[in-house]
Design a protein around this motif. Sequence first.
Motif, PDB file in Angstrom:
ATOM      1  N   ILE A  24       0.792  -1.237   0.000  1.00  0.00           N
ATOM      2  CA  ILE A  24       0.000   0.000   0.000  1.00  0.00           C
ATOM      3  C   ILE A  24       0.823   1.284   0.000  1.00  0.00           C
ATOM      4  O   ILE A  24       0.311   2.343  -0.329  1.00  0.00           O
ATOM      5  N   CYS A  25       2.135   1.184   0.366  1.00  0.00           N
ATOM      6  CA  CYS A  25       2.912   2.429   0.538  1.00  0.00           C
ATOM      7  C   CYS A  25       2.976   3.302  -0.720  1.00  0.00           C
ATOM      8  O   CYS A  25       2.789   4.519  -0.627  1.00  0.00           O
ATOM      9  N   PRO A  26       3.271   2.707  -1.889  1.00  0.00           N
ATOM     10  CA  PRO A  26       3.329   3.587  -3.063  1.00  0.00           C
ATOM     11  C   PRO A  26       1.996   4.295  -3.327  1.00  0.00           C
ATOM     12  O   PRO A  26       1.984   5.453  -3.759  1.00  0.00           O
ATOM     13  N   ILE A  27       0.894   3.618  -3.018  1.00  0.00           N
ATOM     14  CA  ILE A  27      -0.422   4.254  -3.227  1.00  0.00           C
ATOM     15  C   ILE A  27      -0.585   5.409  -2.245  1.00  0.00           C
ATOM     16  O   ILE A  27      -1.062   6.493  -2.602  1.00  0.00           O
ATOM     17  N   MET A  28      -0.161   5.155  -0.981  1.00  0.00           N
ATOM     18  CA  MET A  28      -0.252   6.215   0.030  1.00  0.00           C
ATOM     19  C   MET A  28       0.631   7.399  -0.359  1.00  0.00           C
ATOM     20  O   MET A  28       0.250   8.553  -0.186  1.00  0.00           O
ATOM     21  N   LYS A  29       1.813   7.089  -0.871  1.00  0.00           N
ATOM     22  CA  LYS A  29       2.740   8.176  -1.196  1.00  0.00           C
ATOM     23  C   LYS A  29       2.209   8.992  -2.380  1.00  0.00           C
ATOM     24  O   LYS A  29       2.392  10.204  -2.446  1.00  0.00           O
TER      25      LYS A  29
END
Lengths: 212, 137
Positions: free
Chosen positions: A86-91
């Motif tokens: 999920i991190c790239p989506i959050m970023k």
Amino acid sequence: MKKLIPILFISFVGLLSSCSDEHNLPIYGNRETKEVMVDGKTVIDTIYATVPDFTFVNQDSFVVTQETVKGKIYIADFFFASCPTICPIMKKQMIRVYEKYKGNSNVLLLSHTIDPEHDTIALLKDYATRLGSDGKQWMFLTGDREAIYDMAAQGYYATAMPDSTEPGGYVHSGGFILVDTQRRVRGIYNGTSEDEVTHLMKDMDILLKENE
Amino acid sequence: MNKVLFLFLLVLLGSCSDSELIGMKQISHGAQIYKAQCANCHQDDGSGLAQLIPPLKHSDYLKNHSNELPCLIQNGLKGKITVNGSDYQLAMPAVNGLTKDELADVCLYVLQKFPETPIQLSEAELHSQVDTCFKAK
């Protein structure tokens, strides 16, 4: 029927004006009451939960504490650089927030790594630069692993911990946590959802007006 | 009217050869795998993420390394690469748990969707690359 149209129109306008984006934001956490003396009378004062004091280090090796966020509203989130989920989506969503409030000295963004062994200061610096951050308003924080996990749980109502069954080896919530100038959590938004992040930015505007 | 439409569709379908239909099915299956396994980082439209995650769309790296794509997905990639003039160095994790068919289908989709001109690999070529990666693991 023709006579009805103006009436319908007026009632529709009335209906629209009763809907407004302006609303008060909740204050998260347990609250306590305290008796205080005001003008010789005993009154009950409410004490709200606040984010505890903290000491972390940012991507430029500067120490970041509660003093850094004093008088500002900020968003906290948790990530790790090697996170494939999920991190790239959050970023991607955090970039939207950053772009909107870039240069606003009343707003900070604090992204905490939950993998401090891997995410060294040098790596965080590179990560920040690559995302387009100036490193001052959007900071990438590291520190003692347990301190970060405790901060997530106790300060921000978020989950962050190692989990070998998860891709990348960690489980963490994808929340963006909105904190006001008095270090009270005022909203938690799903950082992977474009709609919720739009909602977050509306709420940030409300908080900024609160402080005017 | 409906009958005319039905006949028209029948003719349209009949004009696709069997192999084309199979190819379309594989690409749409590949699209589902892309969405589940790749789009978090590379985005649905293949645009990547800022200077952190490289784009697939119109990527010269993808074009020049299309033969390595199955192994790249299967094993991940470490070290610096240059894509369309920019350097990227965040490691790409291996995509675990794909079957040979799934790996082939997602490659078909990526090579069809993102290069400026779709890169066509023959069925045999693709499957031999996929086999190589599975042996190497």
